[in-house]
Structures are given as structure tokens and as C-alpha cells.
Design a protein around this motif. Structure first.
Motif, PDB file in Angstrom:
ATOM      1  N   GLU A  27      -4.796 -20.394  19.712  1.00  0.00           N
ATOM      2  CA  GLU A  27      -3.847 -20.397  20.818  1.00  0.00           C
ATOM      3  C   GLU A  27      -3.045 -21.693  20.845  1.00  0.00           C
ATOM      4  OE1 GLU A  27      -2.913 -18.239  22.941  1.00  0.00           O
ATOM      5  OE2 GLU A  27      -4.396 -16.630  22.867  1.00  0.00           O
ATOM      6  N   GLY A  28      -3.722 -22.824  20.573  1.00  0.00           N
ATOM      7  CA  GLY A  28      -3.015 -24.100  20.552  1.00  0.00           C
ATOM      8  C   GLY A  28      -1.989 -24.156  19.437  1.00  0.00           C
ATOM      9  N   PHE A  29      -2.343 -23.613  18.280  1.00  0.00           N
ATOM     10  CA  PHE A  29      -1.405 -23.576  17.149  1.00  0.00           C
ATOM     11  C   PHE A  29      -0.175 -22.755  17.508  1.00  0.00           C
ATOM     12  CE2 PHE A  29       0.218 -21.693  13.254  1.00  0.00           C
ATOM     13  CZ  PHE A  29       0.254 -22.770  12.379  1.00  0.00           C
ATOM     14  N   ALA A  30      -0.384 -21.567  18.075  1.00  0.00           N
ATOM     15  CA  ALA A  30       0.742 -20.691  18.399  1.00  0.00           C
ATOM     16  C   ALA A  30       1.617 -21.286  19.496  1.00  0.00           C
ATOM     17  CB  ALA A  30       0.219 -19.315  18.818  1.00  0.00           C
ATOM     18  N   SER A  31       1.006 -21.825  20.542  1.00  0.00           N
ATOM     19  CA  SER A  31       1.797 -22.382  21.644  1.00  0.00           C
ATOM     20  C   SER A  31       2.567 -23.623  21.214  1.00  0.00           C
ATOM     21  CB  SER A  31       0.881 -22.710  22.823  1.00  0.00           C
ATOM     22  OG  SER A  31      -0.090 -23.680  22.454  1.00  0.00           O
ATOM     23  N   THR A  32       1.965 -24.464  20.355  1.00  0.00           N
ATOM     24  CA  THR A  32       2.679 -25.651  19.863  1.00  0.00           C
ATOM     25  C   THR A  32       3.876 -25.246  19.026  1.00  0.00           C
ATOM     26  OG1 THR A  32       0.604 -26.906  19.842  1.00  0.00           O
ATOM     27  CG2 THR A  32       2.436 -27.793  18.569  1.00  0.00           C
ATOM     28  N   MET A  33       3.705 -24.255  18.167  1.00  0.00           N
ATOM     29  CA  MET A  33       4.816 -23.787  17.347  1.00  0.00           C
ATOM     30  C   MET A  33       5.912 -23.177  18.219  1.00  0.00           C
ATOM     31  SD  MET A  33       4.115 -24.392  14.097  1.00  0.00           S
ATOM     32  CE  MET A  33       5.307 -23.320  13.345  1.00  0.00           C
ATOM     33  N   ALA A  34       5.519 -22.356  19.203  1.00  0.00           N
ATOM     34  CA  ALA A  34       6.519 -21.695  20.040  1.00  0.00           C
ATOM     35  C   ALA A  34       7.262 -22.700  20.913  1.00  0.00           C
ATOM     36  CB  ALA A  34       5.842 -20.641  20.909  1.00  0.00           C
ATOM     37  N   HIS A  35       6.576 -23.719  21.403  1.00  0.00           N
ATOM     38  CA  HIS A  35       7.217 -24.728  22.241  1.00  0.00           C
ATOM     39  C   HIS A  35       8.236 -25.542  21.453  1.00  0.00           C
ATOM     40  CE1 HIS A  35       7.541 -28.638  24.376  1.00  0.00           C
ATOM     41  NE2 HIS A  35       7.544 -27.857  25.443  1.00  0.00           N
ATOM     42  N   ALA A  36       7.970 -25.765  20.176  1.00  0.00           N
ATOM     43  CA  ALA A  36       8.893 -26.552  19.356  1.00  0.00           C
ATOM     44  C   ALA A  36      10.075 -25.717  18.879  1.00  0.00           C
ATOM     45  CB  ALA A  36       8.153 -27.151  18.159  1.00  0.00           C
ATOM     46  N   GLY A  37       9.839 -24.447  18.529  1.00  0.00           N
ATOM     47  CA  GLY A  37      10.914 -23.622  18.008  1.00  0.00           C
ATOM     48  C   GLY A  37      11.405 -24.122  16.662  1.00  0.00           C
ATOM     49  N   GLY A  38      12.608 -23.757  16.301  1.00  0.00           N
ATOM     50  CA  GLY A  38      13.195 -24.257  15.080  1.00  0.00           C
ATOM     51  C   GLY A  38      12.880 -23.405  13.859  1.00  0.00           C
ATOM     52  N   ALA A  39      13.303 -23.920  12.705  1.00  0.00           N
ATOM     53  CA  ALA A  39      13.192 -23.159  11.465  1.00  0.00           C
ATOM     54  C   ALA A  39      11.741 -22.923  11.062  1.00  0.00           C
ATOM     55  CB  ALA A  39      13.937 -23.888  10.343  1.00  0.00           C
ATOM     56  N   LEU A  40      10.884 -23.926  11.258  1.00  0.00           N
ATOM     57  CA  LEU A  40       9.486 -23.759  10.870  1.00  0.00           C
ATOM     58  C   LEU A  40       8.799 -22.701  11.718  1.00  0.00           C
ATOM     59  CD1 LEU A  40       7.176 -24.640   9.073  1.00  0.00           C
ATOM     60  CD2 LEU A  40       6.680 -26.490  10.676  1.00  0.00           C
ATOM     61  N   TYR A  41       9.147 -22.636  12.995  1.00  0.00           N
ATOM     62  CA  TYR A  41       8.571 -21.600  13.865  1.00  0.00           C
ATOM     63  C   TYR A  41       8.956 -20.208  13.371  1.00  0.00           C
ATOM     64  CZ  TYR A  41       8.185 -18.511  17.898  1.00  0.00           C
ATOM     65  OH  TYR A  41       7.909 -17.453  18.721  1.00  0.00           O
ATOM     66  N   HIS A  42      10.243 -20.015  13.031  1.00  0.00           N
ATOM     67  CA  HIS A  42      10.679 -18.706  12.540  1.00  0.00           C
ATOM     68  C   HIS A  42       9.971 -18.349  11.236  1.00  0.00           C
ATOM     69  CE1 HIS A  42      13.569 -18.608  15.681  1.00  0.00           C
ATOM     70  NE2 HIS A  42      14.343 -19.575  15.195  1.00  0.00           N
ATOM     71  N   ARG A  43       9.849 -19.320  10.341  1.00  0.00           N
ATOM     72  CA  ARG A  43       9.173 -19.054   9.088  1.00  0.00           C
ATOM     73  C   ARG A  43       7.707 -18.701   9.311  1.00  0.00           C
ATOM     74  NH1 ARG A  43       9.861 -21.200   3.891  1.00  0.00           N
ATOM     75  NH2 ARG A  43      12.063 -21.406   4.482  1.00  0.00           N
ATOM     76  N   MET A  44       7.045 -19.437  10.159  1.00  0.00           N
ATOM     77  CA  MET A  44       5.629 -19.183  10.406  1.00  0.00           C
ATOM     78  C   MET A  44       5.430 -17.851  11.113  1.00  0.00           C
ATOM     79  SD  MET A  44       2.952 -20.966   9.560  1.00  0.00           S
ATOM     80  CE  MET A  44       3.487 -22.677   9.590  1.00  0.00           C
ATOM     81  N   GLY A  54      -3.075 -21.394   1.800  1.00  0.00           N
ATOM     82  CA  GLY A  54      -2.353 -20.762   0.707  1.00  0.00           C
ATOM     83  C   GLY A  54      -0.915 -20.423   1.051  1.00  0.00           C
ATOM     84  N   TRP A  55      -0.609 -20.193   2.343  1.00  0.00           N
ATOM     85  CA  TRP A  55       0.730 -19.782   2.744  1.00  0.00           C
ATOM     86  C   TRP A  55       1.620 -20.964   3.140  1.00  0.00           C
ATOM     87  CZ3 TRP A  55       0.285 -21.815   7.515  1.00  0.00           C
ATOM     88  CH2 TRP A  55      -0.964 -21.783   8.118  1.00  0.00           C
ATOM     89  N   LEU A  56       1.092 -22.183   3.120  1.00  0.00           N
ATOM     90  CA  LEU A  56       1.870 -23.360   3.505  1.00  0.00           C
ATOM     91  C   LEU A  56       2.304 -24.115   2.256  1.00  0.00           C
ATOM     92  CD1 LEU A  56       2.886 -25.017   5.936  1.00  0.00           C
ATOM     93  CD2 LEU A  56       0.817 -26.404   5.728  1.00  0.00           C
ATOM     94  N   THR A  57       3.578 -24.452   2.205  1.00  0.00           N
ATOM     95  CA  THR A  57       4.136 -25.154   1.057  1.00  0.00           C
ATOM     96  C   THR A  57       4.749 -26.478   1.509  1.00  0.00           C
ATOM     97  OG1 THR A  57       6.279 -24.046   1.300  1.00  0.00           O
ATOM     98  CG2 THR A  57       4.616 -22.970  -0.098  1.00  0.00           C
ATOM     99  N   GLU A  58       5.023 -27.331   0.531  1.00  0.00           N
ATOM    100  CA  GLU A  58       5.678 -28.604   0.828  1.00  0.00           C
ATOM    101  C   GLU A  58       7.076 -28.373   1.401  1.00  0.00           C
ATOM    102  OE1 GLU A  58       4.591 -31.586   0.706  1.00  0.00           O
ATOM    103  OE2 GLU A  58       2.720 -31.473  -0.445  1.00  0.00           O
ATOM    104  N   GLU A  59       7.731 -27.326   0.944  1.00  0.00           N
ATOM    105  CA  GLU A  59       9.071 -27.013   1.449  1.00  0.00           C
ATOM    106  C   GLU A  59       9.034 -26.663   2.926  1.00  0.00           C
ATOM    107  OE1 GLU A  59      12.031 -24.016   2.677  1.00  0.00           O
ATOM    108  OE2 GLU A  59      10.006 -23.507   1.980  1.00  0.00           O
ATOM    109  N   MET A  60       7.967 -25.982   3.371  1.00  0.00           N
ATOM    110  CA  MET A  60       7.837 -25.662   4.786  1.00  0.00           C
ATOM    111  C   MET A  60       7.576 -26.911   5.611  1.00  0.00           C
ATOM    112  SD  MET A  60       5.586 -22.142   4.581  1.00  0.00           S
ATOM    113  CE  MET A  60       5.392 -22.117   6.356  1.00  0.00           C
ATOM    114  N   VAL A  61       6.796 -27.845   5.081  1.00  0.00           N
ATOM    115  CA  VAL A  61       6.541 -29.094   5.802  1.00  0.00           C
ATOM    116  C   VAL A  61       7.826 -29.882   5.993  1.00  0.00           C
ATOM    117  CG1 VAL A  61       5.303 -31.288   5.716  1.00  0.00           C
ATOM    118  CG2 VAL A  61       4.157 -29.189   4.999  1.00  0.00           C
ATOM    119  N   GLU A  62       8.686 -29.856   4.980  1.00  0.00           N
ATOM    120  CA  GLU A  62       9.947 -30.591   5.077  1.00  0.00           C
ATOM    121  C   GLU A  62      10.903 -29.963   6.079  1.00  0.00           C
ATOM    122  OE1 GLU A  62      11.433 -30.682   1.137  1.00  0.00           O
ATOM    123  OE2 GLU A  62       9.907 -32.102   0.392  1.00  0.00           O
ATOM    124  N   LEU A  63      10.692 -28.696   6.448  1.00  0.00           N
ATOM    125  CA  LEU A  63      11.549 -28.081   7.454  1.00  0.00           C
ATOM    126  C   LEU A  63      11.453 -28.796   8.791  1.00  0.00           C
ATOM    127  CD1 LEU A  63      11.009 -24.258   6.791  1.00  0.00           C
ATOM    128  CD2 LEU A  63      13.022 -25.631   6.227  1.00  0.00           C
TER     129      LEU A  63
END
Length: 707
Positions: free
Chosen positions: A615-632, A517-526
């Protein structure tokens, strides 16, 4: 401070005296209660002397028993005894001392928990979200995931390629390129397969006189097929090809590959068709010549169309491409048997045409052929052809017929056909046998299990009713085993090239990820590359059978569960069990914080469900960084705050369970996170003008470890 130990000692002494007095009153009250219930006389003075208790109780004791709990507690002036008694006897819980002491004694004996008020638990963020915010450019991401995006790529953008990649040009015409396995190209190839089959059947029949009507149909179809192959030439220039596992879609490379391959044969066959059309057009416009040499020249020109059969080499590739789309093993093996039978029929078709044409040529020379011996020289062409086809089929398999060769050329031809038929028939039988064995091998485990079950039931003399029920269960298990196939059950998929595996996981898991519910197409495009990486690394598939418990209340949670079938959820915070609809997310909070299951989840039948490692979701997001990480990360902080509000105020906000937030509320969190992200450029501009301290004060920073 020096007076505090003396006060504590005095308070302890008074507390001991008060406790002794209360116990004595309890004993007196219990004896009095027993005497009233049993209607027995009061204890004698002798007993009173032994126990040291007088009966009835003294007046001051009765007055003490009649006092409320708060007044009794106020006798003591120290905090510690009062706090102890308040913990043991909550105010307003039970006023009667007998009942209060009786409950306390029962709780001690049974070691039952004292009633306490539920305390909201703090949710601790995962270390990947609590760490310092990372800002990383897209250039630092892994190259193999960048190659999986379907965007334009140039040959100079990299020095090596990976299996499963799709190479495209950056200019506009690349959008017109067709994928070799796409639906549009497959439909076009199917039309080409029909055209080849038409030529395969009717080109040899053009040696005979089949009548004006049939000849007109053949001429029309010749023009239609010619137009198709004319259009196929430019279509081949814009159709990519598979080069060693790499999908080549660059225009120049594709054109060069076609020019080196089928361009020359295609142009040669088309040129021959043009010559034939011109010759027949000229001959039809001039006066007709019905002489025998003219008829033979016309037949010879038609036979030149046999050059079209060079496209038979294409036919096998087209058939293989179409068979790759068949998803059922049994149907695929059946198609293979039909294909082998079609090959045998095609060979017999050409043998029968050759046998009939040989007889007609010998008849023209005055020889007595099998047509004359069988009285078939004056019958229509259809009867002659079917008789020749019957004779040909009898040469390839054990059968009888009333046609036999008569002249020496016919007998030589018959000997040659028998030798060819022996090889073809043996190959056909061998192919059919292998295909049937493959079908049996697919079900060999089922056959073994069913045989052993039947032997067991026979030895135990089981009734017919139970026998049938067990047999139905065994068959059902076979069906369930096919339905519960997972990626982990196929070891070969682990050896897929990285880019091809990413594409596979993208098609499997991306639709599931978008149901959040919290994921949008706009976030995927980030950051599409990061989303592809999430699909490849953190998703997995599991299967639960009927009454299988997926998780239990109180256990530590490490993964999100996404329902894929009938599931049932119950919790001590809810009234009764709840049916979990498909695509429902459970335990979403474990993506951002440490979480314990708040209920139980059970399967009602055979259910496929997806899981995401927190844990895998969080570590993958943190390792990548960027706008999607901040939004998430912002969404996670808002989600945790909302969950703690539910936990602290369950009456107004609702109880906190493993079920996901309502979709509307989750979308509101996503909108709030986007609005917060939109403020970041303004904060950076303030920092550049007034300094970083002002920019940091323009918005609250999220906590590092606890929310």
C-alpha cells in the motif's frame, strides 16, 4: 409466467415421490448386500410385513437399479431437482446407487467438502492504481528529496539547507572537487600522516651527529616531504569540508575557508624549508668550515624545522577521519589504546633527546655529566640515545636504571621530567582503564547470561556433554544477536536529518530495489527523486531465525518479501518444497493488487530479508505521478493479467504462486510497458489534431477497478 408456479409445485411432488422410491431401493439393495456378505437367510415374511418390504426385490425395482444415473435423472422433467442431484452426484462419478448414496451420507456425517473444480480468482487492483491517472510536474515534488540528488546546485536555488546536504557549483571545475571523506582524499591524508610521523621522530634527532649515511637519508626525505606539502596546498583548495553537517563543495567557499585557516601556516613552513635548503645549498658549495661555531649554526638551522610540527594539529584530525572508517568496535578500542601508547612513546622520545643534548652541551663546557659517569661519552650515538630513552621511560613508570643526573642542570631537568611523567602516566592508565571498561561493557549482557546459565547447570547437576552443548548454544546466540542488528534496533538513527537519512536508505535499499526483474536503469532515470523516496518510505528490514514462518498460505498479504538468505517455500500447488535463492522477490503482486498468500515461507537459519509495503509503494507512486508512475502502472496491469492467465490455465501456463515471474518474462513485461509508454506522445498528437475522442480511441484504457 402464470404457469410457472404450477409447474414448480408439480415438479416438487414428483421429486418427492422419486426420492422416496430411491430411498426404498437403497434400503433393499443394502439388505441384499448384507445378506450376501454375512451368508444369512433372507428376512421372514413376518419381518416383511413389519417393514413393508418384500424380498427379493420386485422386478421393476431391479430394472430401476440397473438403469444408469443419467436415465434416472431424466425421469424428472424439472430443472431444480436435476440440478440438485447433479451437484450431489457429478455425472460419470459413481454409477452404482448404493455407492452414490453411501458417499453422500459419509460426506454429510463427516462434513467433508464435496469435490469441486478450482475456480480462478479475480485480482482486484489497489485503489492507488485504479484511480484516475495523475500528471504532476517535477517542480511539485518535495524539496528535501530534490536536494539529495548529487546534481549541481547553486547558492541561489534555495534559502535554507538541510543537514547532510552536498552543495556544489554548476560550472565545470566543480567536477574536480574532492570529498573530504572520499577514498582518494583519505589515501592522500594517510601519506600526510606518515610525513608528520617522520618529522615527529627525526626532527629532534637532527641536533646530533648521526653519520654521513644517515644524514644523507634525512636530507632526501626532507626534499620528499617538502614536495608533498607543496602539492597539498592546491589539493586543499579543491577539497570540500563539513560545515555543521552540510558538505560544502563550492569552489569559492572552500578556497575562502582554506585561506582563512591553514593557508598562512602552510606557506610559512614551506618558506622556512626553502630558506633552509638555500642556506645548506650555499654552505655545501663553498669550502667546508669544521669549526665549532659553524657546526652549532648548522644544528640551529636544522632545529628551525621544528616549525613543521605545527602540522601536529592536522594529525589528530587525520587520525579521527581514518578511525571513522573502522567498523569493528573491538578493533577501534584497541587502536585507541595503541594511540595512547604512541603518545607516551613520543613524549619519551623528546625527553630522551633533550636529556642527551643537555649532557652533550655540558660535556663541551667541561662538566662531568651522566654520559661520563656511565662511560658513554665515547660510544656511538645509537647507544647514547637508547640509554637516554631508557632513563626517560623509567621516569614515567615504576622501573630501575643505572643512569642518574650529576650536574645541577641535569637534576633540575630530571625533577621536571618526574612531575610531567606523573601526570602523563596517570592519564595513560586512566585511558587504558576506560577503554577496557568499554570493551567489557559491550559484552556485559553476555557475561551475565553466561554466568546465570552456568549456575543453573551446576545446580541441576547436568552432564558434561549437555553442559558443553548448552554453552555452545549460548555463545552462538551472542554471535547471532550481533548479526541480526537492524535499523529499528538503533533509536538514534530515527533522529537523523531527513536528507542524511535518505542517503543512508539509498545506499542500503537501492541495490535491493534494482534486483527486481521488471525494474531497469532507464526507469530509475525517469524519476530519480521518486526512487529515492521509495527507498526511504516503503522499505524495511526484518530478521527471521531458524524454522521461523515468515508467512502462511491463505493469509492476507500486505508486503513483498525479498530473500536475503536461505529460505524454503512450499505450496499446495507445487510438489515438494523449494529453496528460495538470495535476492528472490516473493508476493510481487501485492504492489499492484490485493493478494493472499498461495504458500508458506520458512527460514532455514538466521536470515536478514527486506520487505516492501504494498500500500505504501502504491500510494507513494500515485502521489508523485509522472512518467515513472505511468510506467509502473502499465507494468502492474500486465503483471496482473499474466497472473490471472496462470490462475485460469495452470496446466499450460503453470500454477500461480507467491514466487516471482522468471526474470526473462518480467523483463518482457517491462519492455512491453516501455513500448506502450512510447505510444503516448503519438496519442497526444492525434488528440491535438483530431480531438480528444480520437486520441482516446487510439489505445485501450486500462480498467478502473478489476482486470
Amino acid at each position: 409466467m402464470a404457469e410457472r408456479p404450477e409447474r414448480l409445485k408439480g415438479g416438487a411432488a414428483r421429486y418427492e415421490a422419486f426420492l422416496s422410491e430411491q430411498l426404498q431401493q437403497l434400503k433393499t439393495a443394502l439388505v441384499s448386500h448384507y445378506v450376501c456378505e454375512a451368508d444369512e437367510p433372507a428376512p421372514s415374511p413376518a419381518n416383511d410385513a413389519k417393514t413393508g418390504v418384500g424380498w427379493p426385490p420386485p422386478k421393476e425395482d431391479s430394472e430401476m437399479l440397473s438403469k444408469p444415473t443419467e436415465e434416472l435423472l431424466s425421469i424428472l422433467d424439472e430443472d431444480q431437482p436435476i440440478k440438485f442431484l447433479q451437484d450431489v452426484f457429478p455425472a460419470g462419478h459413481i454409477a452404482d446407487p448404493v455407492e452414490r448414496w453411501g458417499e453422500f451420507y459419509t460426506a454429510l456425517v463427516e462434513r467433508g467438502p464435496r469435490p469441486t473444480r478450482a475456480v480462478a480468482q479475480e485480482l482486484t487492483l489497489l485503489s492507488s492504481w485504479a484511480a484516475k491517472l495523475k500528471v504532476r510536474s517535477s517542480a511539485s515534488r518535495s524539496r528535501q528529496f530534490a536536494t539529495t540528488i548529487a546534481g549541481p546546485q547553486t547558492p541561489s536555488s534555495r534559502n535554507s539547507h538541510f543537514l547532510g546536504e552536498q552543495l556544489k557549483d554548476s560550472w565545470g571545475i566543480s567536477k574536480c572537487m574532492l570529498e573530504p571523506h572520499g577514498n582518494l582524499r583519505m589515501a592522500w591524508n594517510f601519506l600526510g600522516l606518515l610525513a608528520i610521523c617522520w618529522d615527529l621522530i627525526f626532527i629532534p634527532l637532527q641536533m646530533f651527529d648521526m653519520g654521513a649515511t644517515m644524514q644523507g637519508i634525512l636530507d632526501v626525505m626532507a626534499y620528499v616531504i617538502f614536495v608533498y606539502w607543496i602539492l597539498d596546498v592546491p589539493a586543499s583548495f579543491i577539497t570540500g569540508y563539513d560545515s555543521g553537517g552540510i558538505l560544502e563543495m563550492r569552489v569559492k567557499v572552500v578556497a575562502r575557508n582554506y585561506a582563512k585557516g591553514w593557508l598562512v601556516p602552510d606557506l610559512g613552513v614551506l618558506s622556512l624549508d626553502i630558506v633552509i635548503f638555500i642556506v645548506f645549498g650555499v654552505s655545501s658549495s663553498s669550502e667546508g668550515d669544521e669549526s665549532l661555531p659553524s657546526l652549532r649554526i648548522a644544528r640551529a638551522l636544522r632545529l628551525m624545522r621544528f616549525a613543521r610540527l605545527l602540522r601536529l594539529h592536522k594529525m589528530w584530525h587525520l587520525v579521527d577521519d581514518l578511525l571513522d572508517r573502522v567498523k569493528t568496535d573491538s578493533f577501534l578500542l584497541t587502536i585507541k589504546i595503541v594511540r595512547s601508547l604512541a603518545v607516551v612513546l613520543a613524549i619519551n622520545h623528546y625527553v630522551s633527546c633533550a636529556f642527551l643534548s643537555l649532557a652533550l652541551l655540558l660535556v663541551d663546557d667541561g662538566a662531568t655529566t651522566w654520559l661520563i659517569l656511565a662511560d658513554l661519552d665515547q660510544v656511538p650515538f645509537t647507544t647514547q640515545y637508547l640509554s637516554a630513552l631508557h632513563w626517560s621511560l623509567t621516569q614515567f613508570m615504576p622501573a630501575t636504571n643505572n643512569i642518574a643526573p650529576n650536574t645541577a642542570p641535569e637534576r633540575v631537568f630530571a625533577i621536571f621530567v618526574v612531575l610531567i611523567g606523573l601526570a602523563v602516566f596517570s592519564s595513560f592508565i586512566s585511558g587504558v582503564t576506560n577503554t577496557v571498561n568499554q570493551l567489557r561493557q559491550m559484552h556485559v549482557d553476555h557475561f551475565k547470561t553466561e554466568t546465570r546459565v552456568k549456575s543453573f547447570l551446576t545446580q541441576k547437576s547436568i552432564s558434561v556433554d549437555v553442559w558443553c552443548r548448552v554453552q555452545r548454544f549460548v555463545r552462538l546466540q551472542v554471535v547471532l544477536a550481533k548479526k541480526s542488528l537492524k535499523e529499528a534496533d538503533i533509536p538514534l538513527l530515527k533522529d537523523l536529518p531527513l536528507s542524511l537519512r535518505v542517503k543512508l536508505h539509498h545506499e542500503i535499499y537501492m541495490p535491493v530495489l534494482l534486483t527486481a526483474g521488471w525494474l531497469t536503469e532507464e526507469m530509475v532515470e525517469l524519476d530519480e527523486q521518486l526512487v529515492l523516496k521509495l527507498c526511504d518510505k516503503v522499505f524495511s528490514e526484518k530478521v527471521a531465525t531458524a524454522l521461523h514462518e515468515i508467512f502462511l498460505e491463505g493469509a492476507e498479504c500486505s508486503e513483498v518479501v525479498i530473500a536475503g538468505g536461505p529460505l524454503r517455500y512450499d505450496s499446495s500447488k507445487l510438489h515438494g518444497k523449494q529453496d528460495v535463492p538470495q535476492e528472490t522477490w516473493l508476493c510481487e503482486l501485492c504492489l499492484w493488487a490485493h493478494w493472499e498468500y498461495r504458500g508458506n515461507l520458512q527460514a532455514d537459519g538466521v536470515v536478514h530479508y527486506m520487505v516492501i509495503n504494498g500500500e505504501g509503494f502504491a500510494s507513494t507512486m500515485a502521489h508523485a505521478g509522472g512518467a515513472l508512475y505511468h510506467r509502473m502502472r502499465t507494468i502492474g496491469l500486465l503483471y496482473v493479467a499474466t497472473a490471472e492467465a496462470h490462475d485460469e490455465h495452470p496446466e499450460s501456463e503453470g500454477p500461480l504462486t507467491d514466487l516471482a515471474l522468471p526474470k526473462q518474462q518480467a523483463q518482457e513485461l517491462s519492455i512491453r510497458a516501455r513500448q506502450f509508454s512510447d505510444l503516448q506522445p503519438a496519442r497526444k498528437r492525434l488528440g491535438s489534431i483530431f480531438g480528444p475522442s480520437v486520441a482516446s480511441r487510439s489505445g485501450p484504457s486500462p480498467p478502473q477497478q478489476r482486470t
